[in-house]
Write an enzyme that holds these catalytic residues in place. Structure first.
Site, PDB file in Angstrom:
ATOM      1  CB  VAL A 198     -33.536  -8.905  -6.784  1.00  0.00           C
ATOM      2  CG1 VAL A 198     -34.295  -8.974  -5.456  1.00  0.00           C
ATOM      3  CG2 VAL A 198     -34.109  -9.909  -7.780  1.00  0.00           C
ATOM      4  CE  LYS A 199     -34.548  -0.192  -5.750  1.00  0.00           C
ATOM      5  NZ  LYS A 199     -35.298   1.106  -5.700  1.00  0.00           N
ATOM      6  CB  VAL A 200     -31.531  -6.951  -1.434  1.00  0.00           C
ATOM      7  CG1 VAL A 200     -31.509  -7.605  -0.058  1.00  0.00           C
ATOM      8  CG2 VAL A 200     -31.952  -7.955  -2.510  1.00  0.00           C
TER       9      VAL A 200
END
Length: 220
Positions: free
Chosen positions: A86-88
């Site tokens: 998950v890119k945050v």
């Protein structure tokens, strides 16, 4: 150092895989839109298609900027495939979300990083990957590669587990410089990776070998 391809184009991912250098994929809403992938359902289907093309990690980006929204989107993305990361974004609620994801065994890629201080926060929160944007830093007349070196030194001294994923790669030299500066991964367009193949002396040398071979066969 591992090579991730920064794209949402399935043909480019397949080409990188066939070339034998595909370790993973990163993508984002802009790259999805570039390929004409719009609408939540279509985006999710496309992420699944990407994950089926590689066993490596696939960074899928949230678009929410509040804690609850990031968590909700991140859980949906993480459920798509076991190799989803998950890119945050590096924002206040983003760091809080990375901490929550870490505690709940969801891997993350902290993106839009432009300073060593941000890199320290992301590592403390437990980010799996950190994405400093080399090209965009260079655009502001600062040195993106020097930032990679600085982060690598800090992470080594402090024994942080977060991997440095050099992003916003503009050319093949960026790849070489990132490797020299301690990046664990680079993510870039396929064109930049293939650019590592070329050198004028290789072309000149090959042309001479082929010419000599032709002459030898003609004499025979």
């Amino acid at each position: 150092m591992r090579f991730f391809i920064d794209t949402a184009n399935l043909d480019e991912i397949k080409e990188a895989k066939d070339f034998g250098i595909l370790d993973g994929v990163t993508t984002n809403p802009s790259l999805m839109a570039k390929e004409g992938i719009t609408g939540t359902d279509n985006v999710m289907k496309h992420y699944k298609a990407i994950c089926e093309l590689t066993d490596g990690d696939v960074s899928a980006e949230v678009i929410s900027t509040d804690f609850e929204g990031i968590i909700r989107e991140g859980q949906i993305l993480a459920d798509l495939a076991p190799n989803i990361v998950v890119k945050v974004p590096m924002i206040r609620d983003g760091v809080k979300a990375i901490s929550w994801f870490t505690e709940n065994d969801i891997r993350t890629n902290c993106t839009l990083v432009f300073s060593a201080g941000q890199a320290i926060l992301a590592a403390k929160a437990g980010a799996t990957y950190l994405s400093p944007f080399i090209g965009r830093i260079d655009d502001t007349s600062w040195d993106g590669i020097e930032l990679i070196h600085q982060i690598a030194e800090i992470y080594a001294i402090q024994s942080f587990d977060t991997e440095i994923l050099a992003a916003s790669i503009r050319n093949s030299k960026h790849i070489v410089d990132a490797a020299e500066s301690g990046a664990d991964v680079v993510t870039c367009p396929l064109k930049a990776i293939l650019g590592l193949l070329y050198h004028p002396l290789t072309d000149i040398g090959l042309a001479k070998f082929l010419a000599d071979h032709k002459k030898a066969n003609e004499k025979a």
